[in-house]
Design a protein around this motif. Structure first.
Motif, mmCIF file in Angstrom:
data_model
loop_
_atom_site.group_PDB
_atom_site.id
_atom_site.type_symbol
_atom_site.label_atom_id
_atom_site.label_comp_id
_atom_site.label_asym_id
_atom_site.label_seq_id
_atom_site.Cartn_x
_atom_site.Cartn_y
_atom_site.Cartn_z
ATOM 1 N N LEU A 26 -1.887 6.860 12.701
ATOM 2 C CA LEU A 26 -1.563 6.982 11.285
ATOM 3 C C LEU A 26 -0.669 5.795 10.949
ATOM 4 O O LEU A 26 0.415 5.668 11.524
ATOM 5 C CB LEU A 26 -0.796 8.293 11.130
ATOM 6 N N MET A 27 -1.132 4.924 10.060
ATOM 7 C CA MET A 27 -0.376 3.703 9.767
ATOM 8 C C MET A 27 0.031 3.653 8.300
ATOM 9 O O MET A 27 -0.813 3.803 7.416
ATOM 10 C CB MET A 27 -1.224 2.470 10.106
ATOM 11 N N ALA A 28 1.325 3.431 8.090
ATOM 12 C CA ALA A 28 1.857 3.369 6.719
ATOM 13 C C ALA A 28 2.021 1.909 6.319
ATOM 14 O O ALA A 28 2.739 1.158 6.971
ATOM 15 C CB ALA A 28 3.192 4.093 6.659
ATOM 16 N N SER A 29 1.380 1.522 5.240
ATOM 17 C CA SER A 29 1.487 0.143 4.727
ATOM 18 C C SER A 29 2.763 0.021 3.890
ATOM 19 O O SER A 29 3.498 0.990 3.699
ATOM 20 C CB SER A 29 0.279 -0.176 3.855
ATOM 21 N N ASP A 30 3.002 -1.185 3.386
ATOM 22 C CA ASP A 30 4.132 -1.403 2.476
ATOM 23 C C ASP A 30 3.707 -1.309 1.014
ATOM 24 O O ASP A 30 4.481 -1.634 0.109
ATOM 25 C CB ASP A 30 4.778 -2.773 2.748
ATOM 26 N N ARG A 31 2.505 -0.826 0.785
ATOM 27 C CA ARG A 31 2.044 -0.684 -0.600
ATOM 28 C C ARG A 31 2.813 0.434 -1.298
ATOM 29 O O ARG A 31 3.252 1.394 -0.661
ATOM 30 C CB ARG A 31 0.530 -0.390 -0.630
ATOM 31 N N ASP A 45 8.927 -3.358 4.445
ATOM 32 C CA ASP A 45 9.433 -2.294 5.317
ATOM 33 C C ASP A 45 9.262 -0.877 4.779
ATOM 34 O O ASP A 45 9.677 0.083 5.431
ATOM 35 C CB ASP A 45 10.907 -2.503 5.705
ATOM 36 N N LYS A 46 8.675 -0.721 3.591
ATOM 37 C CA LYS A 46 8.486 0.648 3.080
ATOM 38 C C LYS A 46 7.721 1.511 4.088
ATOM 39 O O LYS A 46 8.098 2.661 4.347
ATOM 40 C CB LYS A 46 7.742 0.620 1.736
ATOM 41 N N ARG A 48 7.606 1.240 7.270
ATOM 42 C CA ARG A 48 8.464 1.550 8.427
ATOM 43 C C ARG A 48 9.479 2.628 8.078
ATOM 44 O O ARG A 48 9.774 3.519 8.880
ATOM 45 C CB ARG A 48 9.172 0.296 8.920
ATOM 46 N N VAL A 49 10.046 2.562 6.881
ATOM 47 C CA VAL A 49 10.990 3.607 6.458
ATOM 48 C C VAL A 49 10.292 4.969 6.462
ATOM 49 O O VAL A 49 10.821 5.950 7.004
ATOM 50 C CB VAL A 49 11.550 3.313 5.043
ATOM 51 N N LEU A 50 9.098 5.025 5.882
ATOM 52 C CA LEU A 50 8.410 6.316 5.785
ATOM 53 C C LEU A 50 7.983 6.833 7.155
ATOM 54 O O LEU A 50 8.089 8.021 7.439
ATOM 55 C CB LEU A 50 7.210 6.198 4.833
ATOM 56 N N THR A 51 7.520 5.931 7.998
ATOM 57 C CA THR A 51 7.128 6.334 9.349
ATOM 58 C C THR A 51 8.347 6.816 10.134
ATOM 59 O O THR A 51 8.295 7.837 10.833
ATOM 60 C CB THR A 51 6.437 5.154 10.057
ATOM 61 N N GLY A 52 9.459 6.097 10.008
ATOM 62 C CA GLY A 52 10.680 6.481 10.721
ATOM 63 C C GLY A 52 11.213 7.823 10.245
ATOM 64 O O GLY A 52 11.634 8.655 11.056
ATOM 65 N N LEU A 53 11.191 8.020 8.943
ATOM 66 C CA LEU A 53 11.671 9.302 8.409
ATOM 67 C C LEU A 53 10.779 10.457 8.851
ATOM 68 O O LEU A 53 11.272 11.527 9.235
ATOM 69 C CB LEU A 53 11.673 9.264 6.872
ATOM 70 N N SER A 54 9.488 10.239 8.799
ATOM 71 C CA SER A 54 8.557 11.281 9.190
ATOM 72 C C SER A 54 8.778 11.657 10.655
ATOM 73 O O SER A 54 8.881 12.846 11.013
ATOM 74 C CB SER A 54 7.144 10.747 8.956
ATOM 75 N N ALA A 55 8.901 10.654 11.508
ATOM 76 C CA ALA A 55 9.134 10.904 12.939
ATOM 77 C C ALA A 55 10.474 11.602 13.144
ATOM 78 O O ALA A 55 10.603 12.494 13.990
ATOM 79 C CB ALA A 55 9.089 9.587 13.705
ATOM 80 N N ARG A 260 13.421 -1.629 -2.212
ATOM 81 C CA ARG A 260 13.539 -1.634 -0.748
ATOM 82 C C ARG A 260 14.882 -1.029 -0.335
ATOM 83 O O ARG A 260 14.958 -0.206 0.582
ATOM 84 C CB ARG A 260 13.414 -3.043 -0.175
ATOM 85 N N ALA A 261 15.954 -1.414 -1.043
ATOM 86 C CA ALA A 261 17.287 -0.909 -0.704
ATOM 87 C C ALA A 261 17.366 0.617 -0.851
ATOM 88 O O ALA A 261 18.039 1.284 -0.062
ATOM 89 C CB ALA A 261 18.344 -1.582 -1.589
#
Ligand code: PZK
Length: 287
Positions: A26-31, A45-46, A48-55, A260-261
């Motif tokens: 499952l890959m989250a883009s920055d779109r 990095d959007k 990465r933020v979403l993937t990190g939060l989900s994990a 992003r912030a």
């Protein structure tokens, strides 16, 4: 991504690949999407933020319900997951009156068959969180369904288990986030069944893309609430006189940086880890 990895699906801003018979990526883009349109400008990095939060949430809720997470990839934006038999409903929990819940309440005094007290205002907190399942619409919007319709789709016993699990998950995450300055107004999960018949949390969980995050310090019922993550984008788009049909506008760099912030801030408030540490080693969110 090996050459034998096959693309099996796309969301608006995510991609799904098959790794083998048992595993998906499952890959989250920055779109980013706003008013249902994916914009031409990405938010670095959007994904990465979403993937990190989900994990992070999968790790925090594993004693409440099993989940599909196997590994976080070193890129920080992709999760290897167990392949499940997905239930054909979206599991939505609402703790506040917003979006289609507010519309339905205004029209009928109830939301998905849940009778609610009279006199509630837009964005009010509900007396108790409610489970409001929806159908998965291939294109366009999920449609709210009644508990009876949901029972026809998954079975009455499974639905009771799904509802109880959904409410437990929401209760845990909403309380945790509220202590850290984020109201989770509502959230959507996808659940699946593993080969032994057990219910498993899948997809993404408690990200700002799958949930309505509101800044707690600006909470004021009686009006729509600002979005924790997308408010700069919405405000900018409203200045343009854009008709909200595809294609959407490019975003200026200050809107990109501010947005992003906000994503990074949500990550740091909830995970209590500097985002740079996540970029160095994504597995920090699992510990
Ligand atoms: C699955 N989606 C939705 C999400 C997309 C599509 N663990 C799983 N097992 C089997 N199927 C799925 C999952 C998960 N998660 C999820 N569709 C199938 C989806 C993200 C991107 F393109």
């Amino acid at each position: 991504m090996s050459e034998t990895t096959t693309h099996v699906g796309s969301g608006k801003v995510r991609e799904l690949y098959a790794l083998d018979d048992d595993r998906l990526l499952l890959m989250a883009s920055d779109r980013i999407s706003t008013f249902d349109v994916v914009l031409p400008t990405e938010i670095p990095d959007k994904g990465r933020v979403l993937t990190g939060l989900s994990a992070f949430w999968f790790a925090r809720t594993r004693d409440l319900v099993e989940n599909h997470l196997l590994e976080i990839r070193p890129d920080g934006r992709s999760l290897e997951c167990r392949r499940l038999e997905m239930l054909p409903i979206e599991c939505v929990v609402r703790g506040y009156l917003a979006g289609s819940g507010w519309k339905d309440y205004r029209a009928s005094g109830e939301v998905c068959g849940h009778p609610l007290p009279e006199g509630l205002s837009e964005s009010d907190r509900l007396p108790e969180p409610i489970f409001t399942p929806a159908t998965k619409a291939a294109t366009g919007h999920d449609e709210n369904i009644t508990r009876e319709q949901a029972a026809e789709l998954v079975g009455a016993d499974r639905l009771r288990e799904v509802e109880a699990t959904s409410l437990t998950l929401y209760g845990f995450a909403a309380a945790y986030a509220a202590e850290r300055g984020i109201l989770i107004a509502d959230t959507k999960f996808e659940l699946g069944i593993d080969r032994t018949g057990r219910l498993v949390l899948a997809d993404e969980a408690f990200t700002p893309d799958s949930s309505r995050f509101w800044p707690a310090d600006q909470y004021e019922p009686g009006r729509p609430q600002p979005s924790y993550d997308k408010q700069f984008v919405r405000d900018y788009c409203e200045t343009l006189g854009w008709d909200k049909t595809d294609p959407g506008p490019e975003l200026p760099e200050e809107v990109v940086a501010g947005t992003r912030a906000r994503y990074v801030e949500a990550f740091e408030l909830l995970a209590e880890i500097p985002f740079d540490r996540y970029l160095d080693d994504p597995e920090v969110v699992l510990r």
